[in-house]
Design an enzyme around this catalytic site. Structure first.
Site, PDB file in Angstrom:
ATOM      1  N   ARG A 129       0.818  -1.212   0.000  1.00 33.91           N
ATOM      2  CA  ARG A 129       0.000   0.000   0.000  1.00 33.91           C
ATOM      3  C   ARG A 129       0.854   1.266   0.000  1.00 33.91           C
ATOM      4  O   ARG A 129       0.546   2.238  -0.693  1.00 33.91           O
ATOM      5  CB  ARG A 129      -0.947  -0.003   1.205  1.00 33.91           C
ATOM      6  CG  ARG A 129      -2.038  -1.050   1.120  1.00 33.91           C
ATOM      7  CD  ARG A 129      -3.068  -0.880   2.210  1.00 33.91           C
ATOM      8  NE  ARG A 129      -4.105  -1.906   2.140  1.00 33.91           N
ATOM      9  CZ  ARG A 129      -5.169  -1.922   2.927  1.00 33.91           C
ATOM     10  NH1 ARG A 129      -5.332  -0.997   3.864  1.00 33.91           N
ATOM     11  NH2 ARG A 129      -6.071  -2.882   2.803  1.00 33.91           N
ATOM     12  N   ASP A 168     -14.955   9.880  10.434  1.00 36.35           N
ATOM     13  CA  ASP A 168     -13.889   8.940  10.117  1.00 36.35           C
ATOM     14  C   ASP A 168     -12.575   9.686  10.241  1.00 36.35           C
ATOM     15  O   ASP A 168     -12.538  10.921  10.199  1.00 36.35           O
ATOM     16  CB  ASP A 168     -14.055   8.385   8.695  1.00 36.35           C
ATOM     17  CG  ASP A 168     -13.326   7.057   8.511  1.00 36.35           C
ATOM     18  OD1 ASP A 168     -13.986   6.010   8.600  1.00 36.35           O
ATOM     19  OD2 ASP A 168     -12.102   7.077   8.309  1.00 36.35           O
TER      20      ASP A 168
END
Length: 267
Positions: A41, A149
């Protein structure tokens, strides 16, 4: 040096330093088994930044620019945002059949829900659909959804409320027709939550690791189902304690079915 395509390799020491940084920033406990995932990632960030090694990347993260700019982007890349509409259906059935009727029976007004770790918005919009359906049968009932979030990237997607067609394939047709607008693009079909429902959800960036969770009020229910499993036991206790303090008396905390509160010291 510019990374020309070959993946940079993440050493054990570099993984430990990065995982410690992730843990300190957002409480996610990256086990050794996540080393390859983190390497893959973050290589995307290295290519964007034209950095050839994780050593250089760690140096960047330690700089004032890295702290103010790159750290948040790294968290966006690292965090897993698995969610679906009507995920764990039994939670929404319980909300519709038990929680909301009880709320109205007690003569309360202004039902307030918080979707913590809301990812790309599927959960808060599902909450809004359930509440909207209940409001249609109970005119005195009003509600608002607060959603948060840590990732600015997923919050932007949640605000846009645009989803590929495969994201709504399992939603009943009647619900889709009522709450989704279909795009005219036949090559890449998408749907979007109707404006009336989007207005019911307010989004904010919140890090559950913050000592004080800055929310506008206390809530009748809190959904926190997508993130607690990534925390170690101590962090779970700390977060659950903070969430419980944001509930009204006799409020409900919804957690994921794979998480147990056994042996956790909660209020």
């Amino acid at each position: 040096m510019v990374n020309t395509g070959n993946l940079a390799r993440l050493s054990t020491e570099e993984f430990q330093r990065l995982s410690a940084l992730v843990y300190a920033q957002c409480g996610i406990n990256l086990q050794d088994a996540k080393k390859i995932m983190l390497e893959c990632r973050l290589n995307k960030r290295l290519r964007v930044l034209q950095i050839s090694s994780f050593k250089e990347y760690i140096q960047l993260l330690s700089s004032p620019q890295g702290i103010s700019e790159e750290l948040g982007l790294m968290i966006d890349v690292v965090t897993t945002n698995k969610t679906d509409f009507f995920r764990e259906q039994h939670h929404f059935d319980f909300l519709q059949q038990t929680v909301l009727p009880q709320f109205v029976k007690e003569g309360k007004r202004g039902f307030q829900a918080w979707s913590a770790a809301c990812s790309t918005g599927e959960e808060p919009y599902t909450l809004a659909m359930v509440c909207q359906e209940f409001a249609a049968l109970n005119r005195a009932f009003n509600y608002s959804i607060y959603a948060s979030d840590i990732s600015t990237d997923v919050l932007q997607k949640a605000v846009q409320a645009i989803y590929s067609m495969d994201r709504v394939i399992n939603i009943p047709l009647a619900v889709k027709q009522k709450y989704f607008l279909k795009s005219k693009d036949t090559l890449k079909p998408t749907v979007r939550i109707i404006p009336e429902l989007r207005k019911k959800v307010n989004y904010a960036q919140i890090n559950l690791m913050d000592k004080m969770l800055s929310t506008p009020s206390q809530f009748d229910i809190i959904f926190c189902r997508n993130v607690l499993i990534y925390f170690d036991r101590q962090t779970q206790e700390e977060v659950i304690r903070k969430l419980a303090n944001k509930l009204v008396p006799d409020g409900y905390l919804f957690i994921g079915h794979s998480l147990s509160l056994i042996h956790i010291s909660e209020p």
